[in-house]
Design a protein around this motif. Structure first.
Motif, PDB file in Angstrom:
ATOM      1  N   GLY A  91     -32.474  -1.170 -44.378  1.00  0.00           N
ATOM      2  CA  GLY A  91     -33.895  -1.642 -44.246  1.00  0.00           C
ATOM      3  C   GLY A  91     -34.313  -2.762 -44.956  1.00  0.00           C
ATOM      4  N   LYS A  92     -35.711  -2.947 -44.965  1.00  0.00           N
ATOM      5  CA  LYS A  92     -36.514  -4.106 -45.566  1.00  0.00           C
ATOM      6  C   LYS A  92     -36.908  -3.887 -46.900  1.00  0.00           C
ATOM      7  N   THR A  93     -36.645  -4.674 -47.686  1.00  0.00           N
ATOM      8  CA  THR A  93     -36.921  -4.391 -49.086  1.00  0.00           C
ATOM      9  C   THR A  93     -38.215  -5.359 -49.291  1.00  0.00           C
ATOM     10  N   ILE A  94     -39.467  -4.722 -49.861  1.00  0.00           N
ATOM     11  CA  ILE A  94     -40.744  -5.563 -50.035  1.00  0.00           C
ATOM     12  C   ILE A  94     -40.990  -5.189 -51.659  1.00  0.00           C
ATOM     13  N   TYR A  95     -41.467  -6.662 -52.035  1.00  0.00           N
ATOM     14  CA  TYR A  95     -41.536  -6.904 -53.392  1.00  0.00           C
ATOM     15  C   TYR A  95     -43.101  -7.161 -53.628  1.00  0.00           C
TER      16      TYR A  95
ATOM     17  N   LYS B 114     -49.869  -1.173 -46.738  1.00  0.00           N
ATOM     18  CA  LYS B 114     -50.291  -1.024 -45.384  1.00  0.00           C
ATOM     19  C   LYS B 114     -50.191  -2.232 -44.808  1.00  0.00           C
ATOM     20  N   SER B 115     -50.154  -3.342 -45.470  1.00  0.00           N
ATOM     21  CA  SER B 115     -50.177  -4.600 -44.855  1.00  0.00           C
ATOM     22  C   SER B 115     -48.898  -5.068 -44.214  1.00  0.00           C
ATOM     23  N   VAL B 116     -47.792  -4.336 -44.685  1.00  0.00           N
ATOM     24  CA  VAL B 116     -46.515  -4.609 -44.146  1.00  0.00           C
ATOM     25  C   VAL B 116     -45.849  -3.250 -43.705  1.00  0.00           C
TER      26      VAL B 116
ATOM     27  N   PHE C 177     -46.990   4.579 -50.082  1.00  0.00           N
ATOM     28  CA  PHE C 177     -46.335   4.769 -51.494  1.00  0.00           C
ATOM     29  C   PHE C 177     -44.929   5.633 -51.093  1.00  0.00           C
ATOM     30  N   ASN C 178     -44.975   6.226 -50.095  1.00  0.00           N
ATOM     31  CA  ASN C 178     -43.647   6.988 -49.871  1.00  0.00           C
ATOM     32  C   ASN C 178     -42.401   6.184 -49.831  1.00  0.00           C
ATOM     33  N   ASP C 179     -42.641   4.797 -49.519  1.00  0.00           N
ATOM     34  CA  ASP C 179     -41.638   3.929 -49.317  1.00  0.00           C
ATOM     35  C   ASP C 179     -41.321   3.387 -50.640  1.00  0.00           C
TER      36      ASP C 179
ATOM     37  N   ALA D 140     -40.654  -1.596 -52.676  1.00  0.00           N
ATOM     38  CA  ALA D 140     -40.792  -0.714 -51.829  1.00  0.00           C
ATOM     39  C   ALA D 140     -39.576  -0.957 -50.652  1.00  0.00           C
ATOM     40  N   GLN D 141     -39.310   0.125 -49.967  1.00  0.00           N
ATOM     41  CA  GLN D 141     -38.132  -0.098 -48.991  1.00  0.00           C
ATOM     42  C   GLN D 141     -38.442   0.517 -47.686  1.00  0.00           C
ATOM     43  N   THR D 142     -38.586  -0.052 -46.467  1.00  0.00           N
ATOM     44  CA  THR D 142     -38.683   0.444 -45.350  1.00  0.00           C
ATOM     45  C   THR D 142     -37.465   0.208 -44.224  1.00  0.00           C
TER      46      THR D 142
END
Length: 132
Positions: A26-30, A65-67, A71-73, A129-131
């Protein structure tokens, strides 16, 4: 992507956060520490921790939301609260419960700090977050 929320034997279990979160793929979001400013850069809730927390969570929601995340992520959350007192915890928990997954909450840390970057800012919150 595979996420695991783990509360191992030997560590206490709480509904407020998960002791360990692992992620594969997945993709990590900071997301940088969010503060109680509206889109015009104005402080919201000068003397109210509750109002400031609400604005911070609104800002985090916009950022997620912009990415294409939610919140579940979120897998990690860190709170910084100016002049923290234990009696603030119920308010933090109430606000947090409106946003985070109750079955698998993210791992979390809360730090009381002497001050934040501006004297009227009472809280800053950062998330990872991680998606897929």
């Amino acid at each position: 992507m595979n996420k695991q929320f783990i509360n191992p034997e030997g560590l206490f279990k709480t509904n407020a956060y998960t002791q360990i979160v692992t992620v594969e793929g997945g993709k990590t979001i900071y997301i940088s520490g969010q503060i109680p400013f509206n889109e015009k850069g104005e402080l919201v809730g000068k003397d109210s921790l509750g109002v400031q927390i609400n604005q911070v969570f609104k800002n985090i929601d916009i950022a997620l939301k912009s990415v294409n995340a939610s919140f579940n992520d979120v897998i990690k959350v860190t709170y910084y609260i100016k002049n923290y007192k234990p009696e603030y915890l119920p308010l933090v928990r109430e606000m947090r419960s409106k946003y985070f997954n109750k079955e698998n909450p993210p791992s979390a840390s809360l730090a009381g700090v002497q001050s934040l970057f501006l004297k009227d800012v009472l809280i800053e919150v950062e998330v990872v977050a991680q998606t897929n």
